[in-house]
Design an enzyme around this catalytic site. Structure first.
Site, short mmCIF file in Angstrom:
data_model
loop_
_atom_site.label_atom_id
_atom_site.label_comp_id
_atom_site.label_asym_id
_atom_site.label_seq_id
_atom_site.Cartn_x
_atom_site.Cartn_y
_atom_site.Cartn_z
N VAL A 17 0.33 -37.06 -70.27
CA VAL A 17 0.71 -35.84 -71.00
C VAL A 17 2.04 -35.31 -70.50
CG1 VAL A 17 0.02 -33.49 -71.57
CG2 VAL A 17 -1.71 -35.28 -71.44
N ALA A 36 12.37 -21.32 -81.50
CA ALA A 36 12.06 -20.36 -80.43
C ALA A 36 13.16 -19.34 -80.23
CB ALA A 36 11.81 -21.12 -79.12
N ALA A 46 6.85 -31.75 -60.59
CA ALA A 46 6.10 -31.99 -59.35
C ALA A 46 5.22 -33.22 -59.55
CB ALA A 46 5.25 -30.78 -59.00
N LYS A 108 -8.98 -28.95 -69.56
CA LYS A 108 -10.25 -28.42 -70.07
C LYS A 108 -11.31 -28.32 -68.99
CE LYS A 108 -9.84 -33.00 -71.31
NZ LYS A 108 -8.74 -33.75 -71.91
N GLY A 190 -7.40 -49.44 -74.15
CA GLY A 190 -6.87 -48.25 -73.50
C GLY A 190 -7.44 -46.94 -74.03
N GLU A 193 -11.49 -45.20 -70.15
CA GLU A 193 -11.08 -45.47 -68.78
C GLU A 193 -12.06 -46.44 -68.12
OE1 GLU A 193 -9.85 -41.97 -66.58
OE2 GLU A 193 -9.78 -40.87 -68.47
N ASP A 204 -16.83 -34.46 -71.20
CA ASP A 204 -15.53 -34.01 -71.69
C ASP A 204 -15.70 -33.17 -72.97
OD1 ASP A 204 -12.46 -34.31 -71.90
OD2 ASP A 204 -13.18 -35.09 -73.82
N LYS A 208 -14.79 -28.98 -73.68
CA LYS A 208 -14.02 -28.44 -74.82
C LYS A 208 -14.88 -27.48 -75.63
CE LYS A 208 -11.33 -32.70 -74.90
NZ LYS A 208 -11.35 -34.09 -75.42
N GLY A 305 -3.76 -38.41 -76.21
CA GLY A 305 -2.54 -39.19 -76.27
C GLY A 305 -1.36 -38.39 -75.77
#
Lengths: 439, 439
Positions: A17, A36, A46, A108, A190, A193, A204, A208, A305
């Site tokens: 991400v 914007a 980082a 999440k 892919g 995992e 997961d 959410k 993704g």
């Protein structure tokens, strides 16, 4: 175009991400500034692995290794957290809030488990926390629920919010694969995992759903109260029977307001094949919302993704940029409802939830077996909506009976099942899948 | 819950949308205040027919008859215009802006035709203009495009944005009805008006598409440049052939960014039956958006109706309530892009648009006719993707030939058609329907 100073971001994490966020911001710099009214720039990234980070961001941007220390940087306005998990991510977000930074996160798990603590800390410091990327990737589900449907009383939310499990179910159906083979395929491609537990066990999706339920109903974030059942026990045989009866099986997250409490549950679900959401295949996500004024609406798109999630993360950054200097009452509350206006309606235990069931039992193909099954259900007050018996028995004299029930409480259904499995003609093992009309 | 004063609304119009707005606000008063942090109250209603208005609002709310005069009322903060049309509605909105009121409107015709003037007036006075209800009823399409996808470069938008025509097309397909019968049915059921021109000729869809194109691409509102073709010439025979070839016919509004200009067009369109949007039936709306980071997303819901539209109108009221005292740069620009950052990319004339075609011609069933057709298309540089010939000819020796072409410019296709209709075996009259993949 604008004389205003650029907004500066500290980007925590440069994985899937994070790199998407970097790439989309680079590519659409002009388009974003046109909307914007200000430039948005990444001050530093980082990352634990500096070389890996350099491979993504090149030499133009500093790479730091200590996320928690870095967020103190007075030069940054917004901290974008895309590390994931509840370790460093949590420490860095709390540190950033303490330094007066605004937060954008796609995490999440963190918000579902520690949302109460994080929102309270942010509220005390007047910081924004935006988390569109935490649910259903690029689909602006949180914005839709918090703002687009703000005049409605939300009745229920039902969503395909985990792309991995939806991909696996789509493959099982399209190719007649057993679960294990479809999972392997998803891993090779892919979509899953190496350790697929979070995705295929529904965890997961429940993270959410927990966030969606809070935003939809104005209740606190209560992941620990969610009922969670994954797709690992689903068989291709059940998918075939469901199909014959006019249904598809999807892993749904369902949050529903009832007079007795809020339902909060993730489990495989039979849904009528004619519903739009039944045709959502592959790694895509879709959220159905039933609201009193709007009726049923549906939101569909890539649920995960690199760039789809970056789309949501950067939309949040733009929102935060706009409202950075605004008064708190000019901002949308974190969880849609004013913090002093939350409801204390309880979460309904699964045993008290009312739904319909798909039941498949393997039986000895004897006269009277069906009558015994029907009688046992009737004695428990459960009426039958449809039935499917697979011709004559196999060479062991066994056959499948599939029953669709009308709505009943899970407690009653479980009690009936205890008696059904004790019937002499009933073989060990059965399938029980909940069924929703979503009309 | 809050000590802040209630926000006061002047409601212009108490027809379908106005009465829905009144009803939803009454019913969800608490739920809305829990989100907005302030009470929202209707100060008065403006309606020409006082008795009719009283029948909806009762005695508790004043009813005034002169909308243009009423908006001067210093007690109101927001004017909600749901009169429709470009007469009184326009005068009242401009008067309200002059008096410093913020505007919420569901008036697509007004904004598509006079948006430039109205947005400029509002900008000069620092007034907000919110118009979620103007496009696709309850679906928060404008919010999604303006904010949810703000980090993306929008590539194209394709939508079913007129429920009446979609209902008619769905009935034609499901029941094999000719257009006129499906229209009559829609009129009996209240889905179509006595004069259905705006809906079935694509004008209403083009109003909405014009607004979406401005928001998606950062271009001015240019309804006069839109290509508009309705559904009145569609035959059930073409629907049947389309079906056989794996397509559905929908009235789509399409806005697409190309290197040569922006496409802005409303017309019947063949779309692959496998696309989710192909299954959007009845009076429902759905908008597909292709964006560079998010990919394809879809938004589905009721595109019209009393409460669905009220849902959008009141969401706008809540947004405006929040930002009433904010600085202009804290608000989302009317058309998503900063007014000084609009693009002057031109709208592509229809003759220059590149798309694929469905072509049905009635021909004398002679040897060599198909070859002549294929040759004529080939000479114009148009290649054939698929072909369907309906068995042997009828008793007059005539048969239908259906051809799907690969993409070509409309100018080339039109030129080829001039030569095709001049072929001796070709009977007068043909069907030409554009085809889109939407992938």
């Amino acid at each position: 175009m604008t004389a205003m100073e650029a907004v500066k971001i500290g980007l925590l994490g440069i994985g899937t991400v994070g790199s998407g966020t970097f790439r989309v911001l680079e590519r659409n710099r002009e388009e974003i500034a046109r909307r914007a009214g200000r430039r948005i720039e990444i001050a530093w990234v980082a990352a634990r692995d500096v070389a890996k980070a350099r491979a993504v961001v090149g030499d133009a941007i500093p790479v730091v290794t200590d996320a928690v220390a870095a967020v103190a940087d007075p030069a940054i306005d917004i901290v974008v957290e895309v590390i994931g998990g509840t370790g460093v991510a949590k420490d860095a977000i709390l540190a950033a809030i303490a330094h007066g930074k605004h937060i954008v996160t796609a995490n999440k798990a963190l918000l579902a488990l520690h949302g109460g603590e994080i929102f309270a800390a942010a509220s005390a410091r007047g910081a924004m926390i935006a988390f569109e990327g935490a649910v259903s990737g690029c689909i602006p589900t949180i914005k839709v629920l918090r703002e687009g449907l703000a005049a409605n009383r939300i009745e229920w939310i039902a969503g395909i919010v985990n792309g991995t499990s939806n991909f696996i179910l789509s493959e099982m159906r399209a190719k007649g694969l057993p679960f294990a083979d479809a999972l392997s395929e998803a891993q090779v491609l892919g979509y899953a995992e190496a350790d697929p537990t979070f995705d295929v066990e529904g965890i997961d999706a429940a993270h959410k759903l927990t966030l969606l339920s809070a935003i939809g109903f104005g209740i606190p974030v209560q992941f620990d109260k969610a009922y969670v059942e994954g797709i690992t026990a689903l068989t291709d045989r059940d998918m075939t029977y469901a199909e014959k009866l006019g249904y598809r099986i999807k892993l749904l997250g369902i949050a529903r307001r009832t007079a007795r409490g809020i339902e909060l549950r993730v489990h495989p679900t039979l849904i009528p094949a004619s519903r739009l959401i039944a045709s959502v295949d592959g790694a895509m996500n879709a959220i159905l919302v039933k609201a009193d004024a709007a009726g049923v609406t549906l939101y569909y798109g890539a649920g995960a993704g690199s760039e789809p999630t970056a789309s949501a993360v950067l939309a949040d950054v733009i929102d935060v940029t706009r409202l950075m200097r605004a008064e708190p009452q000019e901002r949308v509350p974190y969880l849609a409802f004013q913090p002093d206006a939350l409801s204390d309606v309880g979460i309904l235990p699964m045993a008290e939830v009312e739904t319909s069931y798909y039941l498949r039992v393997r039986v000895r193909d004897d006269v009277g077996v069906l009558a015994d099954l029907a009688r046992t259900l009737a004695d428990a007050g459960i009426s039958i909506d449809a039935m499917l018996q697979q011709g004559p028995g196999d060479d062991r004299g066994e056959t499948d009976i599939v029953i669709l029930t009308h709505p009943t409480r899970e407690r009653s259904f479980d009690a009936a099942m205890e008696r059904i499995v004790a019937l002499p003609a009933v073989r060990p093992g059965y399938s029980r899948i909940r069924r929703e009309d979503l009309g």
